[in-house]
Design a protein around this motif. Sequence first.
Motif, PDB file in Angstrom:
ATOM      1  N   LYS A 309       8.978   2.549   4.835  1.00  0.00           N
ATOM      2  CA  LYS A 309       8.001   1.465   4.790  1.00  0.00           C
ATOM      3  C   LYS A 309       6.653   2.036   4.367  1.00  0.00           C
ATOM      4  CE  LYS A 309       6.973   1.915   9.746  1.00  0.00           C
ATOM      5  NZ  LYS A 309       6.898   1.201  11.042  1.00  0.00           N
ATOM      6  N   PHE A 310       5.833   1.176   3.793  1.00  0.00           N
ATOM      7  CA  PHE A 310       4.527   1.613   3.301  1.00  0.00           C
ATOM      8  C   PHE A 310       3.513   1.538   4.438  1.00  0.00           C
ATOM      9  CE2 PHE A 310       0.385   1.206   1.355  1.00  0.00           C
ATOM     10  CZ  PHE A 310       0.425   2.134   0.325  1.00  0.00           C
ATOM     11  N   VAL A 311       2.883   2.681   4.746  1.00  0.00           N
ATOM     12  CA  VAL A 311       1.851   2.745   5.778  1.00  0.00           C
ATOM     13  C   VAL A 311       0.551   3.180   5.108  1.00  0.00           C
ATOM     14  CG1 VAL A 311       1.128   3.788   7.950  1.00  0.00           C
ATOM     15  CG2 VAL A 311       3.556   3.358   7.531  1.00  0.00           C
ATOM     16  N   PRO A 312      -0.510   2.382   5.176  1.00  0.00           N
ATOM     17  CA  PRO A 312      -1.773   2.755   4.516  1.00  0.00           C
ATOM     18  C   PRO A 312      -2.295   4.110   4.989  1.00  0.00           C
ATOM     19  CG  PRO A 312      -1.831   0.468   5.232  1.00  0.00           C
ATOM     20  CD  PRO A 312      -0.586   1.070   5.817  1.00  0.00           C
ATOM     21  N   PHE A 313      -2.807   4.864   4.049  1.00  0.00           N
ATOM     22  CA  PHE A 313      -3.343   6.203   4.328  1.00  0.00           C
ATOM     23  C   PHE A 313      -4.864   6.101   4.239  1.00  0.00           C
ATOM     24  CE2 PHE A 313      -3.994  10.757   2.878  1.00  0.00           C
ATOM     25  CZ  PHE A 313      -3.693  11.317   4.100  1.00  0.00           C
ATOM     26  N   ASN A 314      -5.523   5.913   5.382  1.00  0.00           N
ATOM     27  CA  ASN A 314      -6.952   5.620   5.403  1.00  0.00           C
ATOM     28  C   ASN A 314      -7.796   6.814   5.806  1.00  0.00           C
ATOM     29  OD1 ASN A 314      -6.473   2.860   4.748  1.00  0.00           O
ATOM     30  ND2 ASN A 314      -5.982   2.434   6.881  1.00  0.00           N
ATOM     31  N   VAL A 315      -7.383   7.997   5.406  1.00  0.00           N
ATOM     32  CA  VAL A 315      -8.127   9.182   5.800  1.00  0.00           C
ATOM     33  C   VAL A 315      -9.458   9.293   5.040  1.00  0.00           C
ATOM     34  CG1 VAL A 315      -7.047  10.699   4.081  1.00  0.00           C
ATOM     35  CG2 VAL A 315      -7.924  11.671   6.223  1.00  0.00           C
ATOM     36  N   PHE A 316      -9.533   8.752   3.825  1.00  0.00           N
ATOM     37  CA  PHE A 316     -10.776   8.761   3.062  1.00  0.00           C
ATOM     38  C   PHE A 316     -11.559   7.499   3.359  1.00  0.00           C
ATOM     39  CE2 PHE A 316      -7.858  11.239   0.300  1.00  0.00           C
ATOM     40  CZ  PHE A 316      -8.531  12.454   0.351  1.00  0.00           C
ATOM     41  N   SER A 317     -12.832   7.650   3.655  1.00  0.00           N
ATOM     42  CA  SER A 317     -13.677   6.496   3.945  1.00  0.00           C
ATOM     43  C   SER A 317     -13.932   5.718   2.671  1.00  0.00           C
ATOM     44  CB  SER A 317     -15.008   6.917   4.561  1.00  0.00           C
ATOM     45  OG  SER A 317     -15.715   7.770   3.688  1.00  0.00           O
ATOM     46  N   ARG A 318     -13.910   4.410   2.745  1.00  0.00           N
ATOM     47  CA  ARG A 318     -14.179   3.535   1.613  1.00  0.00           C
ATOM     48  C   ARG A 318     -15.405   2.687   1.930  1.00  0.00           C
ATOM     49  NH1 ARG A 318      -8.513   3.477   1.838  1.00  0.00           N
ATOM     50  NH2 ARG A 318      -7.504   4.112  -0.087  1.00  0.00           N
TER      51      ARG A 318
END
Length: 319
Positions: A309-318
């Motif tokens: 399953k696709f899990v968002p990778f939010n390690v980089f701040s946006r």
Amino acid sequence: MTIAFKALQCPQCSGALPRVALWKWVECPWCHTTVTLGEETVRRKDFLDAWLRLCELQRNARSGRQLQTDTHTYSRVHSIFTRTGLEVCAADRETTYPQRVVLHVASDAVTSARLLRSWSVHQHFQADSGTSAAMLRLRMPRAWALESDSAQQRSVLVSHYPRLFEGTLADVLVAAPSGIDAGHAVWLWRRVLGALRYLHECGWVHAQVAPEHVLINSRDHLCLLLGWSQARTDASARARAHDLSQAAWCIRAALAGNVDVEPPVRCSGALGALLQRCCDDTAWLATQSAAALDVQIVTAAQSDFGPPKFVPFNVFSRT
């Protein structure tokens, strides 16, 4: 009953215009351009003057950030990486339509030789018409030119600016000092192995797989392999195993986070056992290929985490 209203806007600056602009020439109260909405045209001289004013403002804003080579002028936008003898930065090529590029600026002979070597590797794979080389080109940055700055005695490697790629795996170690989730290690490891697979099929090895050489697109879960100055033709199992081992150590470091000692294997189950073996058992790894390891990673991940399953990778701040 429906009443239609037409917004009277200047085609030059989008400012509001008086109603008489519908049938006569008027002067825009905002940008002072003479315009009529009857034909929605701007006088050529007014448009050219506005464009020249914009160019002058841009030149003033870029003052002190320009880099001049023997063939082009670039304006630095932001720094990406700096070390002794090498500066990597994003820049705009100053042409009629500015183009965003990545510049690798070498200021000493050793670094210049590395840039020359990287350029020759990129040229080789660009000229290769094989299927594996075509697939590899999708997993490495596109180098455009190797230019020189005779005045400063510098070499400049110009490459495509990958807009959706936010940072390297080394940046992940800084952004996530406690390590990443094991689920993200799966797709990161598979993307690196995907690049190594096609590289090895071409009869080459990378020899320098490291966190700073794995560029990440966290939104779409994609990776580019950087750092091609040590790449060479070598079809031996030992050389390929070295690449595969380095890739495993990169994932091991990402799981462990930013630690000062040898990173532990912070992953349990079948995936952790496979990662441990890839890091420790060089003899076994020499019998494997990148494609075979990818299959084993998929099997281990299904055993540990269930269906993909696709899990968002939010390690980089946006922002």
